[in-house]
Design a protein around this motif. Sequence first.
Motif, short mmCIF file in Angstrom:
data_model
loop_
_atom_site.label_atom_id
_atom_site.label_comp_id
_atom_site.label_asym_id
_atom_site.label_seq_id
_atom_site.Cartn_x
_atom_site.Cartn_y
_atom_site.Cartn_z
N GLY B 316 0.78 -1.23 0.00
CA GLY B 316 0.00 0.00 0.00
C GLY B 316 0.80 1.27 0.00
N ALA B 317 1.98 1.23 -0.62
CA ALA B 317 2.73 2.48 -0.74
C ALA B 317 2.21 3.21 -1.97
CB ALA B 317 4.21 2.18 -0.88
N ARG B 336 10.58 1.16 -4.78
CA ARG B 336 11.09 2.50 -5.06
C ARG B 336 11.30 2.62 -6.56
NH1 ARG B 336 15.13 1.88 -0.46
NH2 ARG B 336 13.83 2.45 1.29
N ALA B 339 14.99 5.54 -12.45
CA ALA B 339 14.84 6.42 -13.60
C ALA B 339 14.33 5.60 -14.76
CB ALA B 339 16.19 7.04 -13.94
N GLU B 489 4.35 9.74 1.63
CA GLU B 489 4.36 8.74 0.56
C GLU B 489 5.55 8.82 -0.38
OE1 GLU B 489 2.55 6.17 0.44
OE2 GLU B 489 1.18 6.70 2.05
N SER B 490 6.30 9.91 -0.31
CA SER B 490 7.50 10.01 -1.13
C SER B 490 8.41 8.84 -0.74
CB SER B 490 8.21 11.33 -0.83
OG SER B 490 9.56 11.25 -1.18
N CYS B 491 9.04 8.24 -1.72
CA CYS B 491 9.85 7.08 -1.36
C CYS B 491 11.09 7.52 -0.61
CB CYS B 491 10.22 6.27 -2.60
SG CYS B 491 11.61 6.93 -3.52
N GLY B 492 11.50 8.77 -0.83
CA GLY B 492 12.63 9.29 -0.08
C GLY B 492 13.96 9.17 -0.78
N GLN B 493 13.94 8.59 -1.95
CA GLN B 493 15.20 8.37 -2.65
C GLN B 493 15.85 9.65 -3.14
OE1 GLN B 493 16.04 4.83 -5.57
NE2 GLN B 493 13.99 5.52 -5.77
N CYS B 494 15.07 10.48 -3.78
CA CYS B 494 15.71 11.62 -4.44
C CYS B 494 15.50 12.90 -3.67
CB CYS B 494 15.29 11.72 -5.91
SG CYS B 494 13.72 12.51 -6.22
N LEU B 536 12.91 12.42 -9.56
CA LEU B 536 13.21 11.17 -10.27
C LEU B 536 11.98 10.58 -10.93
CD1 LEU B 536 15.53 8.41 -8.90
CD2 LEU B 536 13.38 7.76 -9.89
#
Lengths: 1085, 633
Positions: B316-317, B336, B339, B489-494, B536
Amino acid sequence: MITFKLNGKTVQGEEGQYILQVAEKLGVEIPTLCHHKALEPAGMCRLCTVELFDGRRTRYVTACNYPIWEGMEVTTDSEGVHQGRKLIVEMLLARCPDVPILQEMAKKYGIDRQRFEQENDTCILCGLCVRTCEKMGTHAISLTGRGVDMKVDTPFHVQTDACIACGACATVCPTGHITLEKIKSHHTRLEAKSIPSEYDMGLKGRKPVYVPYAQAVPNTPAIDRTKCVHFKTGGCKICTEFCGVDAIDHKMKDEIVELNVGSIILAPGFEAFDPSAFDSYNYTKHENVITSMEMERILSASGPTEGHLVRPSDHSEPKKVAWFQCVGSRDLNRCDNSYCSSVCCMYAIKEAVIAKEHAGDDLDCAIFYMDMRTHGKDFERFYDNAREKQGVRFLRSRVHTIDPVGESGDLSVRYITEEGELKSETFNMIVLSVGLQTSAQTAKLAERLGLELTDGNFCKTGTFDPVATSKEGIYVCGAFQGPKDIPQSVIDASAAAAAAGEILSPARNTETKTPEIIPETNVTNERPRVGVFVCRCGINIAGVVDVPSVAEYAKTLPYVEYTSDNLYSCSQDTQETMSQIIKQKNLNRVVVAACTPKTHEPLFQETLINAGLNKYLFEMANIRNQDSWVHKNNPDLATKKAKDLVRMAVSKVTLMEPLKEAELEVNQTAMVIGGGISGMAAAKSLANQGYETHIIERNAQLGGQALQLYRTASGEDIQKKLADLIKAVKKHKNIHVHLDTTIDNVEGFVGNFDTTLSTKGQQETLAHGVAVLATGASAFNPDEYRYGDDPRILTSLELDRKLIDKDPSLKKANTAVFIQCVGSREPERPYCSRVCCTHSIDNALHLKKLNPQLNVFILYRDIRTYGEREYLYKKARETGVIFIRYSRDHKPEVILKDGQILIKTKDHVLGKILEIETDLLTLATAIIPNRDEKLANFFKVPLNDDGFFVERHAKLGPSEFATDGVFLCGLAHYPKPIDESIAQGRAAASRAITLLAQKVIHTSGNVAETEQSDCSQCGVCISICPYSAPFFAEEGPFAGKAQINPVLCKGCGLCVASCRSGAIHLKGFDNNQIFEQIFALNEAV
Amino acid sequence: MKIQSVEDLEKISHEYRQRLYHPDAIKVNVGMASCGIAAGAQAAFEKARKAFPAGSGIQICQTGCIGFCEEEPLVEVLGYGKPRVVYKQITAKKITEAIQGYSDGEFNKKWILGQMKDPRSHFEDDIENPLADVEPLAGIPFIEDIPFYSKQLKIALRNCGYIDPDCIEEYIAKRGYQAFLQALQEMDPKDIVSVVNASGLRGRGGGGFPTGIKWATCAKQDGERYIICNADEGDPGAYMDRSILEGDPHSVLEGMLIAGWAVGSRQGFIYVRNEYPLAVKRLITAIKQAEKYGLVGKKIAGSNFSFQIKISTGAGAFVCGESTALMASLEGNVGRPRAKYIHTVEKGFRDRPSNLNNVETYANVPAILLKGAKWFASMGTDHSKGTKVFSLVGKIKNTGLVEVPMGISLRDIVFDVGGGVPKKKKFKAVQTGGPSGGCIPEMFLDLPVDYQKLTEVGSIMGSGGMIVMDQDTCMVDVARYFLEFLKEESCGQCNPCREGIKQMLAILNKICAGQGKKGDIELLEELGTMIQKFSLCGLGTSAPNPVLTTILYFRDEYEAHIKDKKCSAGVCKPLFHYEIDPEACTGCQVCARRCPQEAITGKKKATHVLDQEKCIKCGICYDGCKFDAIVVR
């Protein structure tokens, strides 16, 4: 190949490459925080975002992972891109305000105020650690959580066995968020330690791929399989991606190479004594107790603190440092090393002096010692200087315990002064002067080879064959033969080479290969066509200097026809490419902008030769040592400077002309001057290696000082051995002995000397290629201690004579006294005669043997029985020889009274004046040099203040002179015992043969030349030249004008600078060339 | 029985059509999608079952979402020769009475939402209207005439609310699997792609990428390739896909089968969020049933085409709706995104070519094949064809799922279909496209619903969320709300997305707390623009939309928050207070009674007084006052 536009320029890249890869190669800078060459690009930091026009619209893509395609148009630093990057940096800085890399970037982007809320993080979530961990094959950490809660962690935040504490994450972390310490507490229970650098004594870490030390030979990195992660997990292999030449092969196996050799030379060295076992010294428990080896690293500019003297515990600068001597030496109570390690006294003084140099005069240095043993050449002077001028304190006391002072890191020392007073003193740091010992590994090797070892575990050798082991054909040199310093090790090394050379002489030149000679192209009258090769030196240069732009710039310079940049210009393949290019492009001048000519000029000259160019049509610009290394914080200016240096080099090289090197034939005959032990040793070695050798001896007999000596310290009969040697020399077909002969004149130079001899009034001229000076020294004739006033007062040599003659009076004596340092270590003779302590103790033991009831007293200042000679000292004490110390200020007094010899001296233990009545007083007299200035002049070799010859280099050239073709050995160099004299004799022979082995030698082309028509015949050049290269021409059109012998000229330029009529030019460094360089810099008017 | 041909389908179809349209007894269809269940349909259903057990002559059935969620639970009752009636708000309390009433001919007209004119879908024009001969009930509106339904056109939702989702035969009865079998047996895969391409169908998941092109690209790849259905519907307030899965799962399976045949895949995956348990359950049942008939599995209908469908439930992400994140999650990795410079149709799931469409897209496919590309393309605008399902929520009368033809104006949706803003409040904006969509102000209400047009005004079509806002909605707060969601909800990667949203939210929080300062709006714009360009994935690039569009259209509100420290909508508590308008106050004492703080005092019929010290701005008085005497200041 894919063609696309990068910042408006049409460029090419390979299919599958990403924008960043191409840009990097072309020197277009794109910032990034999450990119690592060896890892898959992730596009996480987004700093590398660039603008992409695909023909329809402009998009923003990340350069690190956007593959290039035909026809695309990329702009790497548009306004929009710049603004975005700036904002990202600003946000990251808000997140991690204290991270230097972000502060730097912020500065670059002109971020001067913070508009966002400040946090206190140090992690920028670049993910490099995670990707590295993955690459390592461990997968121990990952980015956990989502959005703002994301962090680098192990699953469920528990310590995991998956983490092998390899530390790769910490290495790759750009912000310092992950440290080795944190890995332990956060990720794993394992200790993440950096691999202690063996070379830096564990004071610094090293990588699994490493060069053991900067001067290692070969200077190529090795992979430590026990530490390399690849060999643990199968992952990593990052090194292969960095290697530009695909040199790394993880599958490589150890190879056993079998060599068929005629001789083996053992030079396994020593290991430093490990003081961990001494709990009293607290070495393992207290960080600020270090060994002298660690101190060496701390003081070294290449060491862990770059020579900044700080103590390990808190990196504070110590104010008081103490050295403890004889740790692991002269000690039977706590370790088994009862010998003296020979070198520790001197190195401790050196360290103290250097420490003061580095830290300033207010550093207090104290050396706790038993006997100060500075018996090497010029060592005593250094000791005096340290004590009297530098203020290093010398405390004669053996300290037993070091106690830490609370938590301060300081150390307290209790000791008893010479006066018997108990004192305690606190130091910030203590250095243990650890001794030398043979490693277990070496001992095992010796066992395997079946070699005999001494009691001290050193290789057993004989006095008269000091580098020969007990096995024929196996030789030894260096500290495995006995603890010794560098000069002696170097002497041994040459001697061992000579020894091997002697038995292998018939095979000489059988394995040599002659390189193909490439005909030299004639470039005279050709317009200069310069090729400029700019070297990246990996990242050494390219990490700072924008190499492609330098190469690009070089293209714009006059006469430059070709430029390129190389990853490593010195690599084999690049060398080949370069000579190909020179040929293809018809280049006739070459500039390499790289590192230092000192190390690499010959290599590149070789490249020119291979391309058929005269090697002097070459110039180097040192854009590494003089640029990228020193301006690493200033890349823009460094690039500018690199361009300047290249421009200067180009302007000079265009004026370069092909130079000829004078070739001269080497006369294959050697002359040894002096027929003593070392001279004969040298002659024998030369002769054994097939060279005609003349020994010139002014006396009627060979043997020199050895004729006076009784026994060696190890008990060999000197006279018998000497007679054998003389016999062998006289018999040798290659040796011609000239007795009663002196030298009247020497002419010529290396390879071609003409020496005029005079034998009993008859003159004879001998031609020879080299000369070995083995002129010896004499015994000092004492002028004190009532010498000469009583026949029972003798010098050491006189006692030897009595011993040789078995004088019956020796048996009858009740008491014998020796006084040491007679004439040595005096202000007018500030050197130690090295042999006297051993000699006296040995003789004392002989006397004791003759008459065990005899009372023997040795009055000394410091006992210097270095190396395993220490056993004699020990034995003497055990036998009952009484040692009484005196100081130079309170010398013993000799009173002749009522036919008695009375000696008054102060006993240092009792503190009382003693009066000794003796039947025999032996004065251990100094060895004094012959100070033969005439000979020194003949061969243009210098004498030192004491009158000994000055060798080319105290450490690295102890058996040769700076003057080519002239060598030295024996007492003429410095006082030394027989074994060392013989070793040096052979060493001199060995060095001489390096010349003799060549039929012809080339001198440098960079020599001075006179324009004789301009010469005013003033003679300044002749008088100023240290090498006697200029002379007045005696005939021809320019008779009377100065001329320079290119063979003698060293190209130093003294004559050029001093010629008042400007008639002398230095080829390769001519005025116009130098001026052109200066003009190129716009510095001259 | 394994179905081998269209004829086999016809047989089943014939039998079940009877049951669907002409039941022997009274048939009761209880709307049992999650929306209905939430409103009490489950209890009603069970009660009805008890009351009318098998053999009672009344058949209690379940069906999917009937659409008008405002009026849930909805129950449809039909009987042979009787009108087909939809009862509204039928809880357990009412159900037996309603059914009994219907059975008895007492229709409880008050409870009736409407009666049906024609229960057939657009694809059943081969049969006659089963209600053709039925006498309609007098005084009861026809469903088809109710504004909520009249402007709708149901293609994706064609069977929702009409069939029992747990019964494949009912799906077949509605011409289910016919398109697939025809395609499989009569069409070249290439031609299928051409049809889809010609239909102009675009991805309904949010991106709007032309489905035909996607399929064509995927079909071009070599080797193993995958068909993936994105059922990770994550937009708050949007539940179109859930409704389809719960109401008509076979339409999705059929769409995937067609896609599988068209692009040459053997394996399909449905990535569905685990928060949709009913959808998962119904999908499992559906797959099993399809397998039983040999419609899914090996050598389907005697052909060489084999196709398996597996279900993967996501945690549920929100970001897993992004294709690369979804595939990462499907692979078992952290969801996640990466690109997308190499498209997933070339390198997707397990680095193999993967065709990903969402539920609604797949549901459209069989319809297109049945009626042809031209038919589909005839609906909508130049760039947007067919229909779109919207989840109409917020300050609107008729909340619910609506499927409208592309090109319909927002005004039509909001005011006609949706019935406008309740309580006479003023319409302020409509937010489309989920949390990363934009807020469209009143001035653009006549904008036709179309991918391009929505983008032009700063919003997106998205997956079909549509949130209506009225005068009591603070636009700054709305932006803040969505960013709050996206921050989580942002995955946090970028960096742009993670740090950017965080910083934008921090600024908005300050503005809403009355700590806004000059330059904040510009900084928000600066951040927003950067995040759009530099992020991203789609989540990041669209995340600033709510902020940027509200600034664009409601800048004055922002300025009022910052300069005047006022929130005229009365949402940002530190920025307003309630006052009692003495002119309007009638002294009815409602507010005083309701105030939990006893902040309002006043005698009956005398103007009341509000003690600002005690007031906690809960808004109870404001909402309760019938005379608009409580005002926001």
